[in-house]
Motif scaffolding. Structure first.
Motif: not given
Length: 308
Positions: A39, A42, A202, A210
């Motif tokens: 994460d 990304v 992603f 998000w």
């Protein structure tokens, strides 16, 4: 000319210092959040890629030219996924499961692997200094992994695996885009490499959301994330910019302060502890990189023996 050289020295020393600082900052970031390395990467790749490409747009460069060349675009995509994404993921994961200094030192094995690859590709045995560099790097790696005792391996299998993948990723990251960089420039290739790599990760990372990502952050941790991205991007731009004023040999030698900075910051700030042999191993790897950056004429004047 003298002022240009001073500017180049300032840029490479500042860039290497910032890059050495970014590793401990990333480690501290992981210690303060529950975010996964995927994460984090990304966000880092996407934001850094957009930042660099926007920077080029302010310079009135046509950043979309390469998309009109199918062959070059294919090589760019390969570099973005296997080189940019692969190298950065291995580095970040090594920091996540181990520490910043270990990741940085494994990354510094890259020039040694490049030397071996080039020797095999050219079917030419390495020079005396190159052999010494390889030998020094191997000793350094042994000390880092074992802390001087083969019966007392101090690193997990995962750390060793991702550390070696970091070195391999750095090697591919350096060798593959050579023709692309000559044609399109380093900054453009790196900018697109980061953005494409971030988009690919992603898409692959189905668990990324998000909303959930933003909820894990406080203002301080989000500010830290932005700071890390800015420092990492700025350090790269300073390194590239220094090449206008200094030789590649000089920049490579001066960039060796990166693991020194990472070590000092990790010990004094993060309270990391390293064995004597591990620190010695780090010195051996840095010496190996310095050996590899010495010009051929220095090699011949220092060692009377011919190439092996």
């Amino acid at each position: 000319m003298q002022n240009s050289r001073r500017l180049g020295l300032f840029m490479i020393l500042t860039g290497a210092t910032l890059w050495g600082l970014s590793g401990p900052l990333i480690q501290w970031f992981f210690q303060r959040t529950t975010i996964s390395s995927i994460d984090y990467l990304v966000i880092r790749l996407l934001l850094a890629g957009v930042f660099i490409l926007c920077f080029l747009l302010t310079k009135k460069q046509n950043i979309f030219r390469i998309w009109q060349q199918p062959v070059h675009l294919l090589h760019l995509i390969i570099f973005s996924i296997l080189g940019m994404l692969g190298a950065q993921y291995a580095f970040i994961e090594t920091v996540h499961i181990s520490n910043a200094v270990t990741a940085t030192l494994f990354q510094f094995l890259g020039p040694v692997l490049i030397t071996i690859y080039v020797a095999i590709q050219n079917k030419k045995l390495p020079s005396t200094l190159q052999v010494l560099a390889i030998f020094s790097a191997l000793i350094g790696t042994y000390f880092i992994i074992t802390n001087g005792s083969a019966h007392n391996i101090v690193m997990s299998k995962e750390t060793i695996l991702f550390g070696l993948l970091t070195a391999i990723g750095f090697t591919f990251y350096t060798l593959h885009p050579t023709s692309l960089i000559q044609q399109w420039g380093t900054t453009l290739i790196i900018g697109w490499g980061m953005l494409i790599g971030g988009i690919a990760l992603f898409i692959y990372n189905h668990s990324f959301e998000w909303k959930q990502f933003s909820q894990t952050f406080t203002l301080s941790t989000f500010s830290l994330l932005i700071l890390i991205i800015i420092i990492g991007t700025l350090s790269f731009l300073l390194y590239i910019g220094s090449l206008k004023y200094l030789s590649a040999t000089e920049t490579s030698i001066l960039s060796s302060i990166e693991p020194l900075v990472a070590t000092i910051v990790s010990i004094t700030w993060l309270k990391e502890s390293f064995g004597v042999y591990q620190l010695l191993g780090g010195i051996c790897i840095v010496i190996a990189v310095i050996f590899l950056t010495m010009p051929e004429k220095v090699t011949k004047s220092t060692f009377t023996t011919e190439q092996i």
